[in-house]
Design a protein around this motif. Structure first.
Motif, PDB file in Angstrom:
ATOM      1  N   ASP A 119       7.425  -8.571  -0.278  1.00  0.00           N
ATOM      2  CA  ASP A 119       7.184  -9.330  -1.582  1.00  0.00           C
ATOM      3  C   ASP A 119       7.029  -8.333  -2.803  1.00  0.00           C
ATOM      4  N   TRP A 120       6.975  -7.061  -2.630  1.00  0.00           N
ATOM      5  CA  TRP A 120       7.203  -6.147  -3.724  1.00  0.00           C
ATOM      6  C   TRP A 120       8.631  -6.137  -4.019  1.00  0.00           C
ATOM      7  N   LEU A 121       9.511  -6.201  -3.085  1.00  0.00           N
ATOM      8  CA  LEU A 121      10.943  -6.284  -3.620  1.00  0.00           C
ATOM      9  C   LEU A 121      11.655  -7.582  -3.972  1.00  0.00           C
ATOM     10  N   ARG A 175       9.794   5.639  -5.041  1.00  0.00           N
ATOM     11  CA  ARG A 175       9.967   3.858  -4.828  1.00  0.00           C
ATOM     12  C   ARG A 175       9.622   3.363  -6.411  1.00  0.00           C
ATOM     13  N   PRO A 176       8.733   3.974  -7.241  1.00  0.00           N
ATOM     14  CA  PRO A 176       8.465   3.567  -8.684  1.00  0.00           C
ATOM     15  C   PRO A 176       9.872   3.489  -9.670  1.00  0.00           C
ATOM     16  N   ALA A 234       9.860  -9.536  -5.751  1.00  0.00           N
ATOM     17  CA  ALA A 234       9.351  -9.679  -7.356  1.00  0.00           C
ATOM     18  C   ALA A 234      10.263  -9.164  -8.188  1.00  0.00           C
ATOM     19  N   ARG A 235      11.086  -8.034  -7.567  1.00  0.00           N
ATOM     20  CA  ARG A 235      12.079  -7.446  -8.544  1.00  0.00           C
ATOM     21  C   ARG A 235      13.728  -8.119  -8.292  1.00  0.00           C
ATOM     22  N   LEU A 286       9.221  -0.600   3.088  1.00  0.00           N
ATOM     23  CA  LEU A 286       8.856  -1.238   1.498  1.00  0.00           C
ATOM     24  C   LEU A 286       8.492  -2.465   1.864  1.00  0.00           C
ATOM     25  N   PRO A 287       7.453  -2.921   1.068  1.00  0.00           N
ATOM     26  CA  PRO A 287       6.683  -4.228   0.949  1.00  0.00           C
ATOM     27  C   PRO A 287       7.910  -5.415   0.554  1.00  0.00           C
ATOM     28  N   ALA A 302      17.106  -4.189  -5.990  1.00  0.00           N
ATOM     29  CA  ALA A 302      15.775  -4.628  -4.875  1.00  0.00           C
ATOM     30  C   ALA A 302      16.652  -5.415  -3.943  1.00  0.00           C
ATOM     31  N   GLN A 343      13.596 -10.173 -14.050  1.00  0.00           N
ATOM     32  CA  GLN A 343      14.043  -8.797 -14.101  1.00  0.00           C
ATOM     33  C   GLN A 343      15.206  -8.250 -14.628  1.00  0.00           C
ATOM     34  N   ASP A 358      12.226   0.641 -10.896  1.00  0.00           N
ATOM     35  CA  ASP A 358      12.167  -0.184 -12.093  1.00  0.00           C
ATOM     36  C   ASP A 358      12.667   0.715 -13.092  1.00  0.00           C
TER      37      ASP A 358
END
Length: 498
Positions: free
Chosen positions: A391-393, A363-364, A395-396, A388-389, A409, A401, A367
Motif C-alpha cells: 500500500d505504501w508503494l 526507504r524514505p 500510494a507513490r 516493502l508495504p 515505486a 506524485q 520520496d
C-alpha cells in the motif's frame, strides 16, 4: 551520420519524381543524399519498370542503368559518355558478368578524370556495396588506391587492350593524404572508419595529430583506431606530453584511459590521483593501478576527497566505493543528507556496490526530490522489495506524485508482483508519460506466456476485473490463458464473446 531510413525514402521519392517525368529534380535529390538513396533508387526503378513496363522515361540514363534487363544496362554503359558515377559503382557489383565488367571499365575512366574528388564522393557507396556478392572488387580498388599498394585502376582495363588505355599512374602521397583527410571528415561512419584505419596504417601522421583526433572523435570505433595508433607511436618513439594531454581530455573513456596509462612512461605517474574521480569506471581503474605502481594508496586518496566537503563529487563517491569495504559504509551514509542530489545518488549506489544497503535508511529516500536518487533507491531495494508495504508503494504511484517517484515505486511493485503490482500497471495506462505507460504495458503483456502469473492469487475476483481492463494490451487468447492459469471463471469476469 547519414540517416539511413531518410536516405532510402529519398531514393524511393526520386523514383516517384522520375515517374512524373521530372528527372532533373530526381537526380538533384539523389546527389544531396547518402549512399542508401542510390541503392533504394536502383531497387525501386528495377521493380517499377518490371511492374509498370514503359512508365519510366526510357530516354533517361538513370532509368536505363537500373533496368531489370541486363542488356539494357550494358548498352546504357556503352552509349553515354558521362553516366552518373554512383549508378556505375552499383553496376560494378551487378549480378550479370558483362554488365559488371563494362561498368568497371567505365568507372576507371570516371575516376581517372579527377581521382581525389571522385573517390571521396564515391567511397561511402563503395563501402556499402562491399557487402554484396560482387561488391568486394570496388572496395579492394579503393583501398589499394589510397594506400598506394599498386597503381590506381591498374586492373580496371579490359584484357587484350593496352593497360595505358584505362590505367592511371599511382596517386601521389599528397593525393592519398588528401583523400584520407577528406574521408575522415565525412559524416558517413563506415567511410570515416575506413579512412582512420588506413591513415593509422600508413604511419605518416604525427602522434600529436593522432591524439587530437582521438580526443575530438565522437564515434567510439574511430576513436579507438586513433588512440591505438597514438599509443603505438609513443611506444615506438617515446612519450609526448602534448599528445598525452590530448588523450586525457578525450571524450570517450577509452581515450582518457589510454592517456592515464601513458603517464607512467612519461614520468608523470603522480598525476594519476587527478583521475581517481573520473566519470568513467575504466579510467578510475587505470588511475588506481597507476597510483599503486607509484607506491600510494588510492583508498586513502579517495577517502580524503570525501572527508573534505569542498571536494566531494559524485564520481569521487563512486570511486571511493570501488576500493572501500562495508566498514566504510558510515562515511557514505553521512552523504545521504548532502545538499547535492547527484552526490546523494552516488552515495546510494556506493552503498549498493559495497553490499551495505540499509533497507530502513533508504526507504524514505524513495520520496527524494532528485530523480537520480529515487532511481538508485529503487535499484538498491529491488532485491528486498517483498519487505516493502504494497500500500505504501501504491500510494507513490498516484497521479499527484512526481513522475520519477511514480516510476521508482512502480519498479519496486513489479519486483514484488501480486495484485498490487497489476493494479498499479493497469492504472498507469492512463499516465501521460509514454515511457512509464509503455513499461507497464510491457509488463502486463509479459504475463503471457514467458513469466507466469507474477505471484497473482488464484481465483481472486479483483485480478479478473483488472484483466478485463487489459484487453487492449493482449489478445483474447492471452487473456483466456491468464484466466485459466489463475483459475478465474469466464462468467466471473463478465467477458462475453470470449
Amino acid at each position: 551520420m547519414w540517416d539511413l531510413r531518410r536516405d532510402a525514402e529519398r531514393g524511393r521519392a526520386a523514383v516517384a519524381i522520375l515517374l512524373r517525368r521530372d528527372p532533373d529534380v530526381a537526380v538533384r535529390m539523389l546527389f544531396r543524399s547518402g549512399p542508401e538513396a542510390w541503392t533504394a533508387f536502383d531497387k525501386d526503378v528495377r521493380r517499377d519498370r518490371s511492374r509498370l513496363g514503359g512508365a519510366l522515361p526510357s530516354n533517361r540514363i538513370e532509368a536505363r542503368l537500373c533496368d531489370p534487363d541486363g542488356r539494357i544496362r550494358e548498352s546504357a554503359l556503352s552509349a553515354w559518355r558521362r553516366p552518373p558515377a554512383h549508378l556505375v559503382v552499383i553496376r560494378c557489383a551487378d549480378w550479370v558478368p558483362a554488365v559488371r565488367n563494362r561498368a568497371r571499365r567505365v568507372l576507371g575512366r570516371i575516376v581517372a578524370r579527377d581521382p581525389v574528388s571522385t573517390l571521396v564522393t564515391l567511397a561511402p557507396l563503395i563501402l556499402r556495396l562491399g557487402r554484396r556478392e560482387h561488391g568486394a572488387w570496388a572496395v579492394e580498388q579503393l583501398e589499394a588506391a589510397v594506400s598506394g599498394r599498386y597503381s590506381l585502376l591498374a586492373a580496371w582495363w579490359r584484357p587484350g587492350r593496352a593497360s595505358t588505355t584505362w590505367s592511371l599512374n599511382s596517386l601521389t602521397s599528397e593525393q592519398r593524404d588528401s583523400i584520407l583527410n577528406l574521408l575522415c571528415l565525412r559524416a558517413d561512419l563506415p567511410a570515416r572508419r575506413f579512412a582512420a584505419r588506413l591513415t593509422s596504417e600508413a604511419g605518416r601522421t604525427g602522434v600529436r595529430e593522432l591524439a587530437a583526433r582521438a580526443r575530438d572523435e565522437r564515434d567510439p570505433v574511430t576513436s579507438r583506431i586513433w588512440v591505438d595508433a597514438a599509443l603505438a607511436a609513443m611506444a615506438a618513439d617515446g612519450p609526448d606530453g602534448a599528445a598525452i594531454d590530448d588523450l586525457l581530455a578525450g571524450h570517450f573513456p577509452l581515450v582518457r584511459a589510454g592517456g592515464v596509462t601513458a603517464l607512467r612512461r612519461a614520468g608523470r605517474a603522480a598525476e594519476a590521483v587527478d583521475h581517481l574521480a573520473d566519470r568513467s569506471g575504466t579510467v578510475r581503474a587505470c588511475a588506481r593501478w597507476l597510483v599503486r605502481q607509484g607506491g600510494d594508496d588510492p583508498y586513502a586518496v579517495t577517502r580524503a576527497l570525501l572527508e573534505d566537503p569542498a571536494r566531494v563529487t559524485p564520481n569521487a563517491v563512486t570511486g571511493f566505493a570501488e576500493c572501500a569495504g562495508p566498514a566504510d559504509a558510515p562515511l557514505l551514509r553521512a552523504l545521504l543528507e548532502h545538499p547535492a542530489g547527484a552526490v546523494r545518488a552516488a552515495a546510494v549506489g556506493g552503498l549498493r556496490l559495497m553490499d551495505a544497503t540499509d533497507h530502513e535508511l533508504l526507504r524514505p529516500l524513495l520520496d527524494d526530490p532528485s530523480p537520480a536518487v529515487a532511481r538508485e533507491v529503487s535499484l538498491s531495494l529491488r532485491s528486498e522489495a517483498g519487505r516493502l508495504p504494497a500500500d505504501w508503494l501504491l500510494a507513490r504511484t498516484a497521479p499527484e506524485q512526481p513522475l520519477h517517484t511514480r516510476r521508482a515505486a512502480y519498479r519496486l511493485l513489479y519486483a514484488q508482483g501480486g495484485v498490487a503490482w497489476l493494479r498499479a500497471a493497469v492504472e498507469l495506462q492512463a499516465v501521460t508519460d509514454p515511457g512509464l505507460r509503455h513499461l507497464a504495458a510491457q509488463h502486463i503483456q509479459g504475463l503471457w506466456p514467458t513469466y507466469g502469473p507474477m505471484r497473482l492469487s488464484a481465483g481472486d475476483p479483483e485480478v479478473g476485473a483488472l484483466l478485463d481492463r487489459c484487453t487492449g494490451l493482449a489478445s483474447g487468447y492471452a487473456i483466456r490463458w491468464m484466466r485459466s492459469q489463475l483459475a478465474i471463471p469466464r462468467a466471473e469476469c463478465g467477458m462475453s464473446g470470449y
